[in-house]
Design a protein around this motif. Structure first.
Motif, PDB file in Angstrom:
ATOM      1  N   PRO A  45       0.823  -1.218   0.000  1.00 51.98           N
ATOM      2  CA  PRO A  45       0.000   0.000   0.000  1.00 51.98           C
ATOM      3  C   PRO A  45       0.855   1.265   0.000  1.00 51.98           C
ATOM      4  O   PRO A  45       1.945   1.289   0.556  1.00 51.98           O
ATOM      5  N   GLY A  46       0.356   2.286  -0.665  1.00 51.49           N
ATOM      6  CA  GLY A  46       0.994   3.590  -0.649  1.00 51.49           C
ATOM      7  C   GLY A  46       2.247   3.726  -1.486  1.00 51.49           C
ATOM      8  O   GLY A  46       2.916   4.741  -1.438  1.00 51.49           O
ATOM      9  N   VAL A  47       2.587   2.713  -2.257  1.00 51.07           N
ATOM     10  CA  VAL A  47       3.783   2.761  -3.093  1.00 51.07           C
ATOM     11  C   VAL A  47       3.355   2.938  -4.543  1.00 51.07           C
ATOM     12  O   VAL A  47       2.866   2.011  -5.170  1.00 51.07           O
ATOM     13  N   ALA A  48       3.523   4.153  -5.041  1.00 48.85           N
ATOM     14  CA  ALA A  48       3.199   4.424  -6.436  1.00 48.85           C
ATOM     15  C   ALA A  48       4.502   4.575  -7.211  1.00 48.85           C
ATOM     16  O   ALA A  48       5.341   5.401  -6.863  1.00 48.85           O
ATOM     17  N   ASN A  49       4.679   3.752  -8.206  1.00 45.17           N
ATOM     18  CA  ASN A  49       5.846   3.833  -9.080  1.00 45.17           C
ATOM     19  C   ASN A  49       5.374   4.461 -10.382  1.00 45.17           C
ATOM     20  O   ASN A  49       4.679   5.458 -10.362  1.00 45.17           O
ATOM     21  N   VAL A  50       5.723   3.844 -11.483  1.00 44.87           N
ATOM     22  CA  VAL A  50       5.193   4.276 -12.775  1.00 44.87           C
ATOM     23  C   VAL A  50       3.686   4.017 -12.810  1.00 44.87           C
ATOM     24  O   VAL A  50       2.921   4.783 -13.381  1.00 44.87           O
ATOM     25  N   GLY A  51       3.276   2.948 -12.139  1.00 46.37           N
ATOM     26  CA  GLY A  51       1.864   2.602 -12.012  1.00 46.37           C
ATOM     27  C   GLY A  51       1.460   2.652 -10.553  1.00 46.37           C
ATOM     28  O   GLY A  51       2.309   2.690  -9.663  1.00 46.37           O
ATOM     29  N   PRO A  52       0.164   2.623 -10.277  1.00 47.95           N
ATOM     30  CA  PRO A  52      -0.313   2.702  -8.888  1.00 47.95           C
ATOM     31  C   PRO A  52      -0.082   1.409  -8.114  1.00 47.95           C
ATOM     32  O   PRO A  52       0.112   0.349  -8.694  1.00 47.95           O
ATOM     33  N   SER A  53      -0.138   1.514  -6.804  1.00 48.67           N
ATOM     34  CA  SER A  53      -0.095   0.337  -5.941  1.00 48.67           C
ATOM     35  C   SER A  53      -1.310  -0.537  -6.261  1.00 48.67           C
ATOM     36  O   SER A  53      -2.394  -0.032  -6.560  1.00 48.67           O
ATOM     37  N   LEU A  54      -1.120  -1.830  -6.192  1.00 47.72           N
ATOM     38  CA  LEU A  54      -2.221  -2.750  -6.470  1.00 47.72           C
ATOM     39  C   LEU A  54      -2.918  -3.240  -5.198  1.00 47.72           C
ATOM     40  O   LEU A  54      -3.874  -4.002  -5.273  1.00 47.72           O
ATOM     41  N   THR A  55      -2.468  -2.778  -4.043  1.00 46.90           N
ATOM     42  CA  THR A  55      -3.102  -3.177  -2.788  1.00 46.90           C
ATOM     43  C   THR A  55      -4.574  -2.786  -2.802  1.00 46.90           C
ATOM     44  O   THR A  55      -4.916  -1.649  -3.120  1.00 46.90           O
ATOM     45  N   GLY A  56      -5.431  -3.738  -2.497  1.00 48.52           N
ATOM     46  CA  GLY A  56      -6.866  -3.471  -2.433  1.00 48.52           C
ATOM     47  C   GLY A  56      -7.531  -3.231  -3.771  1.00 48.52           C
ATOM     48  O   GLY A  56      -8.623  -2.673  -3.820  1.00 48.52           O
ATOM     49  N   ILE A  57      -6.906  -3.685  -4.845  1.00 48.11           N
ATOM     50  CA  ILE A  57      -7.465  -3.425  -6.183  1.00 48.11           C
ATOM     51  C   ILE A  57      -8.830  -4.083  -6.383  1.00 48.11           C
ATOM     52  O   ILE A  57      -9.715  -3.502  -7.006  1.00 48.11           O
ATOM     53  N   PHE A  58      -9.027  -5.279  -5.823  1.00 45.57           N
ATOM     54  CA  PHE A  58     -10.291  -5.988  -6.056  1.00 45.57           C
ATOM     55  C   PHE A  58     -11.430  -5.315  -5.301  1.00 45.57           C
ATOM     56  O   PHE A  58     -11.374  -5.126  -4.097  1.00 45.57           O
TER      57      PHE A  58
END
Length: 125
Positions: A45-58
């Motif tokens: 969570p909270g780690v945005a690189n080139v793309g967003p964090s995938l935590t909690g995506i579903f």
């Protein structure tokens, strides 16, 4: 008159069962598939690189994380991420959401997508 081929039904049942089991995906293979995704996305969570964090995506609506700048196309897509919508998107992101900013050509193999999604369902809760 021809005799029916009796061995067809057991073979058909075997194919259906194998396909159904395969549809669930393999998390170990999915983790290997995620190596490509990890170049841009983090499962933390909270780690945005080139793309967003995938935590909690579903269960999350596409384009709604506050700490990432999404394309207008993805924000307007109306997608809520489920295994099914993610599968469609990963197959061909530009076809699923034209003009999105994700620079990824897609994952054409359904088995590879099933493996990746199985991993994500376990890793990014």
């Amino acid at each position: 008159m021809r005799r029916p081929i009796r061995c067809f039904w057991p073979l058909a049942a075997l194919l259906v069962m194998t396909g159904a089991a395969r549809a669930g995906g393999d998390t170990a293979r999915g983790e290997q598939r995620f190596v490509d995704c990890a170049a841009c996305h983090a499962p933390q969570p909270g780690v945005a690189n080139v793309g967003p964090s995938l935590t909690g995506i579903f269960g999350r609506k596409a384009g709604t994380l506050a700490d990432f700048r999404y394309s207008p196309a993805l924000k307007r897509s109306g997608i809520t991420w489920t295994a099914e919508t993610l599968d469609t998107f990963l197959a061909d992101p530009q076809k699923a959401v034209p003009n999105n900013r994700m620079p990824y050509a897609g994952m054409p193999e359904a088995a590879d997508r099933a493996d990746l999604i199985a991993y994500l369902m376990k890793a990014v809760k």
